[in-house]
Write a protein that holds these residues in place. Structure first.
Motif, PDB file in Angstrom:
ATOM      1  N   SER A  31      -2.331  39.289  20.199  1.00 23.87           N
ATOM      2  CA  SER A  31      -3.036  38.059  20.550  1.00 23.87           C
ATOM      3  C   SER A  31      -2.208  37.374  21.642  1.00 23.87           C
ATOM      4  O   SER A  31      -1.063  37.768  21.900  1.00 23.87           O
ATOM      5  CB  SER A  31      -3.155  37.152  19.317  1.00 23.87           C
ATOM      6  OG  SER A  31      -1.866  36.710  18.919  1.00 23.87           O
ATOM      7  N   GLN A 140      -6.146  34.169  15.181  1.00 26.68           N
ATOM      8  CA  GLN A 140      -5.458  34.715  16.354  1.00 26.68           C
ATOM      9  C   GLN A 140      -6.035  36.084  16.677  1.00 26.68           C
ATOM     10  O   GLN A 140      -5.483  37.112  16.328  1.00 26.68           O
ATOM     11  CB  GLN A 140      -3.958  34.821  16.102  1.00 26.68           C
ATOM     12  CG  GLN A 140      -3.295  33.482  16.010  1.00 26.68           C
ATOM     13  CD  GLN A 140      -1.798  33.602  15.902  1.00 26.68           C
ATOM     14  OE1 GLN A 140      -1.190  34.608  16.245  1.00 26.68           O
ATOM     15  NE2 GLN A 140      -1.166  32.565  15.415  1.00 26.68           N
ATOM     16  N   SER A 141      -7.138  36.092  17.374  1.00 27.73           N
ATOM     17  CA  SER A 141      -7.778  37.360  17.692  1.00 27.73           C
ATOM     18  C   SER A 141      -7.043  38.049  18.870  1.00 27.73           C
ATOM     19  O   SER A 141      -6.434  37.389  19.695  1.00 27.73           O
ATOM     20  CB  SER A 141      -9.250  37.164  18.002  1.00 27.73           C
ATOM     21  OG  SER A 141      -9.430  36.100  18.874  1.00 27.73           O
ATOM     22  N   PRO A 142      -7.122  39.358  18.890  1.00 31.64           N
ATOM     23  CA  PRO A 142      -6.459  40.120  19.955  1.00 31.64           C
ATOM     24  C   PRO A 142      -6.991  39.767  21.342  1.00 31.64           C
ATOM     25  O   PRO A 142      -8.130  39.346  21.489  1.00 31.64           O
ATOM     26  CB  PRO A 142      -6.798  41.575  19.616  1.00 31.64           C
ATOM     27  CG  PRO A 142      -7.160  41.569  18.170  1.00 31.64           C
ATOM     28  CD  PRO A 142      -7.770  40.230  17.909  1.00 31.64           C
TER      29      PRO A 142
END
Length: 146
Positions: A31, A140-142
């Motif tokens: 992220s 917290q997405s990539p």
């Protein structure tokens, strides 16, 4: 319906175990907070860090940034003493084994336990702590690149 971890779950890394950081191919998708933390930890700028320690993974319609692996599938940051960037390690590493896919059911938790000797031993994490770790994982997405 009650959650199977209503009373918490035990987990502690077992000294000498590096299974989640080695042995099998996989991805550690980063992220933006992960990348920022790792850059600060290594003292590198974003482009240099990505060029040195990451690979771009083609997911079809988009790409994602993952840490590189060594030939034996060890994480690029795993050495004989353990994680060389432990304080700056990515969210995926910080939240293991409290991932949605593992906590989906008690059966999944027990299945993961077969490869992780730290599951079921050590520190008791409360349901609230586990839910907080799940929330971090979801928030917290990539990084996605077109």
């Amino acid at each position: 319906m009650s959650c199977f971890y209503e009373d918490g779950l035990r987990f502690s890394c077992v000294e000498g175990c590096r299974y989640c950081c080695s042995c099998e191919p996989g991805y550690v998708f980063l992220s933006q907070p992960d990348l920022d933390r790792l850059c600060a930890h290594t003292g590198m700028d974003e482009q240099a860090f990505i060029k040195t320690y990451c690979r771009i993974v083609d997911m079809g319609a988009f790409s994602m940034i993952s840490l590189k692996e060594k030939q034996n599938y060890d994480c690029v940051f795993l050495n004989e003493k353990g994680c060389s960037v432990y304080e700056g390690r990515p969210r995926q590493c910080r939240t293991y084994p409290f991932w949605m896919s593992i906590l989906e059911s008690e059966e999944h938790w027990e299945e993961e336990k077969k490869s992780c000797p730290g599951i079921g031993v050590g520190r008791l994490y409360s349901k609230e702590e586990i839910d907080d770790l799940l929330r971090i994982d979801l928030e917290q997405s990539p990084i996605i690149r077109d």
